[in-house]
Design an enzyme around this catalytic site. Sequence first.
Site, PDB file in Angstrom:
ATOM      1  N   LYS A 299      42.711  49.675  32.924  1.00 10.74           N
ATOM      2  CA  LYS A 299      41.545  48.946  33.416  1.00 10.74           C
ATOM      3  C   LYS A 299      40.358  49.115  32.470  1.00 10.74           C
ATOM      4  O   LYS A 299      40.059  50.217  32.009  1.00 10.74           O
ATOM      5  CB  LYS A 299      41.191  49.462  34.810  1.00 10.74           C
ATOM      6  CG  LYS A 299      40.046  48.726  35.492  1.00 10.74           C
ATOM      7  CD  LYS A 299      39.850  49.272  36.900  1.00 10.74           C
ATOM      8  CE  LYS A 299      38.734  48.532  37.645  1.00 10.74           C
ATOM      9  NZ  LYS A 299      38.612  48.988  39.049  1.00 10.74           N
TER      10      LYS A 299
ATOM     11  N   SER B   5      39.588  48.200  45.336  1.00 10.12           N
ATOM     12  CA  SER B   5      39.787  47.679  43.985  1.00 10.12           C
ATOM     13  C   SER B   5      41.154  47.945  43.383  1.00 10.12           C
ATOM     14  O   SER B   5      41.528  47.318  42.395  1.00 10.12           O
ATOM     15  CB  SER B   5      38.704  48.223  43.045  1.00 10.12           C
ATOM     16  OG  SER B   5      37.461  47.632  43.324  1.00 10.12           O
TER      17      SER B   5
ATOM     18  N   SER C 217      38.498  45.117  41.942  1.00 12.75           N
ATOM     19  CA  SER C 217      38.080  44.959  40.571  1.00 12.75           C
ATOM     20  C   SER C 217      39.182  45.188  39.545  1.00 12.75           C
ATOM     21  O   SER C 217      39.002  44.902  38.358  1.00 12.75           O
ATOM     22  CB  SER C 217      36.911  45.903  40.285  1.00 12.75           C
ATOM     23  OG  SER C 217      37.277  47.256  40.475  1.00 12.75           O
TER      24      SER C 217
END
Length: 461
Positions: A88, A187, A163
């Site tokens: 990420k 997320s 996210s």
Amino acid sequence: MAQQTGDASSFDPEHCSAGQLAQAIGQGRLSAREACEAAIARIEAKDGAINAVVVRDFDRAREQANERDERRARGERLPLLGVPMTVKEAIDVAGLPTTWGIAPFRDNRPTEDAVLVQRLKDAGAVILGKTNVPVSLADWQSFNPIYGRTVNPLDPSRSPGGSSGGSAAALAAGMVAIEIGSDIGGSLRVPATFCGVFAHKPTFGLVPNRGHGFPGTDGGGVELAVAGPMTRFAADLELELGVIAGPDVDAAAGYRLDLPAPRPPGLAGSRLLFLDAHPNVTTSRVLEEAIARVIELAARAGAEVSRQTDLLPDLAAAHAAYTEMLGAIFTRGSPKAKDVMSAHRWMELLDAQFRLRRQWRALFGRFDAVVAPTFGTVAYPHVENPNEPGTTLQIDGKATPYFEQLAWPGIATFPGLPATAVPVGTSSEGLPIGVQVMAGFLQDRTAIAVATGLHEAVTSS
């Protein structure tokens, strides 16, 4: 998975788990460099329209793969030996940008790896690059002014989640077998649900957050926030968690990780509480129907199932405290913050959090796990300007407040409980349906085991 030893052409690294891939590399059935090149080729072939892997570090990945092959030649056997993966964007990888999707930070390049990235490398993983996020990690979509929009590989008109949306999209498209994401408001779990893959939100504090902090801070993490594994295959969740979990430097001087075994190791004999309604959130019929189907299959597999209990904490009160704490975290340091929370109020919220954890402890004396929606609907069409006042999501033809859906992931987030996102079906539109399996504090292996059992029950039905 092909079985011919030493014949790389007979092994398909795209359709195997990370554990299988590491084993094959360890056995010399293909090299780490071959696995790396195959993953790079998949990204280059598939990612153009998806836009998941927005930071590519292929030259250094090849160097890492060569080094992993040297280690294998020396006889080293590592849990992720030669396994290519992405990370990420908001998690530090030395030399690569960590922007959180915020334009003024486009040149922020940390010089050290996050603790969990270093642990993944030490376990033999090869880092190919970084995956997309929304601005400030504050959306269930993955769009920002630096990298643009990531789409759902299963339906480009819809969100892949956020996210960790780029992470889930890369997994669902088959670019990599494992990823690493983070979660403070769903997320990890929401993107996994939208894309039909797996994710585990660890118990708070189980995985060090150093190296995953807002740009300009010291990178030490904040209350509620965790980092955890995302995978294409359920078996890789515990494998990856075992690599990244455990105390950071200071605590490691006196503490060692020893997670309890799952109780029980499968669905048979497990005591499960199912939730399909929350007082603060609208939930679609497709999720309610999916929960009913999962209940039926769990009972058929030998689980003891319940739909209500007097031990359940007050979800509305817990959600109010959670969103208040979350608001303080997200407005930290912002000149636009209208109200600054007093230290005393913050400590009162910590008290509420402790009381809630105690209530959940009592519930998990009666149940092994709680199963609930991760989100109130399947992946939704892209929404422009989600932070605008009055933005809504359509659920069963009804306009609902956009951020109302924080309530479902917040059940586990505020008390710091582990929660595993698992796909359990497909909607009439062909979109994944997922649930989350929550367990007691530090009962991460139970959450993963129950989630795995539910997935197996659904796929074999």
